[in-house]
Design a protein around this motif. Structure first.
Motif, mmCIF file in Angstrom:
data_model
loop_
_atom_site.group_PDB
_atom_site.id
_atom_site.type_symbol
_atom_site.label_atom_id
_atom_site.label_comp_id
_atom_site.label_asym_id
_atom_site.label_seq_id
_atom_site.Cartn_x
_atom_site.Cartn_y
_atom_site.Cartn_z
ATOM 1 N N VAL A 96 10.814 -7.992 17.925
ATOM 2 C CA VAL A 96 9.743 -7.895 19.064
ATOM 3 C C VAL A 96 8.325 -7.381 18.688
ATOM 4 O O VAL A 96 7.410 -7.862 19.122
ATOM 5 N N LYS A 97 8.286 -6.219 17.674
ATOM 6 C CA LYS A 97 6.867 -6.139 17.330
ATOM 7 C C LYS A 97 5.993 -7.239 16.721
ATOM 8 O O LYS A 97 4.739 -7.297 16.880
ATOM 9 N N ALA A 98 6.710 -8.094 15.815
ATOM 10 C CA ALA A 98 6.013 -9.077 15.129
ATOM 11 C C ALA A 98 5.622 -10.224 16.252
ATOM 12 O O ALA A 98 4.490 -10.412 16.150
ATOM 13 N N LYS A 99 6.243 -10.375 17.058
ATOM 14 C CA LYS A 99 5.857 -11.418 18.028
ATOM 15 C C LYS A 99 4.696 -10.706 19.132
ATOM 16 O O LYS A 99 3.783 -11.317 19.494
ATOM 17 N N GLN A 178 12.497 -1.397 29.534
ATOM 18 C CA GLN A 178 11.183 -1.685 29.396
ATOM 19 C C GLN A 178 10.974 -2.578 28.327
ATOM 20 O O GLN A 178 10.039 -3.509 28.281
ATOM 21 N N ILE A 179 11.397 -2.271 26.946
ATOM 22 C CA ILE A 179 11.152 -3.049 25.727
ATOM 23 C C ILE A 179 11.900 -4.225 25.892
ATOM 24 O O ILE A 179 11.379 -5.390 25.379
ATOM 25 N N LYS A 180 12.939 -4.372 26.622
ATOM 26 C CA LYS A 180 13.734 -5.540 26.614
ATOM 27 C C LYS A 180 12.866 -6.643 27.627
ATOM 28 O O LYS A 180 12.852 -7.800 27.239
ATOM 29 N N THR A 185 9.174 -11.086 27.968
ATOM 30 C CA THR A 185 7.972 -11.846 28.355
ATOM 31 C C THR A 185 7.420 -12.528 27.382
ATOM 32 O O THR A 185 6.750 -13.566 27.341
ATOM 33 N N LEU A 186 7.422 -11.808 26.171
ATOM 34 C CA LEU A 186 6.811 -12.603 24.565
ATOM 35 C C LEU A 186 7.528 -14.023 24.451
ATOM 36 O O LEU A 186 6.754 -14.779 24.108
ATOM 37 N N GLU A 187 8.828 -13.824 24.910
ATOM 38 C CA GLU A 187 9.399 -14.991 24.538
ATOM 39 C C GLU A 187 9.060 -16.356 25.380
ATOM 40 O O GLU A 187 8.913 -17.447 25.236
#
Length: 242
Positions: A96-99, A178-180, A185-187
């Protein structure tokens, strides 16, 4: 010299978003589902919507958003900033951090701009920025247009929830959820146009079944988020309407 007459503004395509009526012997409530950001290319404030507005004595929104963004700052600090001081990027799993970092770079947002914030706020910020890149803006949204129209007619303006309630609702989500939410959202960022355009088309044509399908498909892997955003709030609003 004779000046040429000003060119008349071309009429915008008509939109017919969905609306419902709930009434008893002495009260009529018009329920109008809004799309917070629009591109201003279609005319929805006509026909049934305009008729309902003209027949109403009061306009009630989900929340009244301050016209001056500075007025929101105390609430943002209270609900969206992590009081522990732990940075957002340090909370994210590697994938997730990379994205997240890739998305920030592509959006031209410095990493430190969102690092003090909680994941839910980053999700909303990135979604709003992506929508604005598609030409969708709050000034064209029904809330802004209807609020100005209500103020011009000196109609009372109320709210069902209020901005603080909404911010507190998202702030109350467990951090893991929240992280999920941020990861999902990023996806979806790369295909946001493929999501927003059909939603706008469905909204503008009154296609409630199509709109429900798009929204449910986007939340099928997040039943907790669906319950928070729709189920609980719908129950609260139904009580208010009753």
């Amino acid at each position: 010299a004779v000046s040429a007459p000003a060119l008349a503004e071309a009429p915008r395509p008509d939109a017919d978003p969905p609306m419902w009526v709930v009434k008893d012997e002495d009260t009529t409530i018009y329920l109008f589902g809004t799309f917070h950001l629009l591109d201003g290319k279609s005319d929805w404030f006509n026909d049934e919507v305009k008729t309902a507005f003209d027949a109403s004595d009061e306009v009630v929104f989900e929340a009244i958003i301050p016209e001056n963004p500075a007025e929101m700052q105390p609430l943002i600090v209270k609900y969206a900033v992590d009081p522990s001081g732990k940075t957002l990027s340090s909370k994210l799993p590697a994938e997730v951090k990379a994205k997240y970092e890739e998305t920030l770079k592509a959006s031209g947002i410095p990493a430190q701009a969102l690092d003090p914030m909680e994941p839910w706020f980053a999700s909303m910020t990135l979604t709003s920025l992506a929508a604005m890149k598609l030409g969708l803006k709050p000034e064209h949204g029904p809330e802004t247009v209807l609020r100005k129209a209500a103020e011009a007619k000196k109609h009372p303006v109320g709210e069902l929830e209020g901005l603080e309630y909404q911010l507190a609702m998202f702030d109350g989500m467990p951090e893991e959820q929240q992280i999920k939410y941020l990861g999902e959202t990023l996806e979806g960022m790369e295909k946001i146009d493929e999501t927003f355009r059909p939603m706008l088309t469905a909204w503008g044509s009154g296609d409630t079944a199509g709109l429900v399908k798009i929204m449910n498909d986007g939340l099928e892997e997040s039943p907790e988020l669906y319950d928070l955003i729709f189920t609980q709030r719908n129950a609260n609003w139904a009580e208010w309407i009753d």
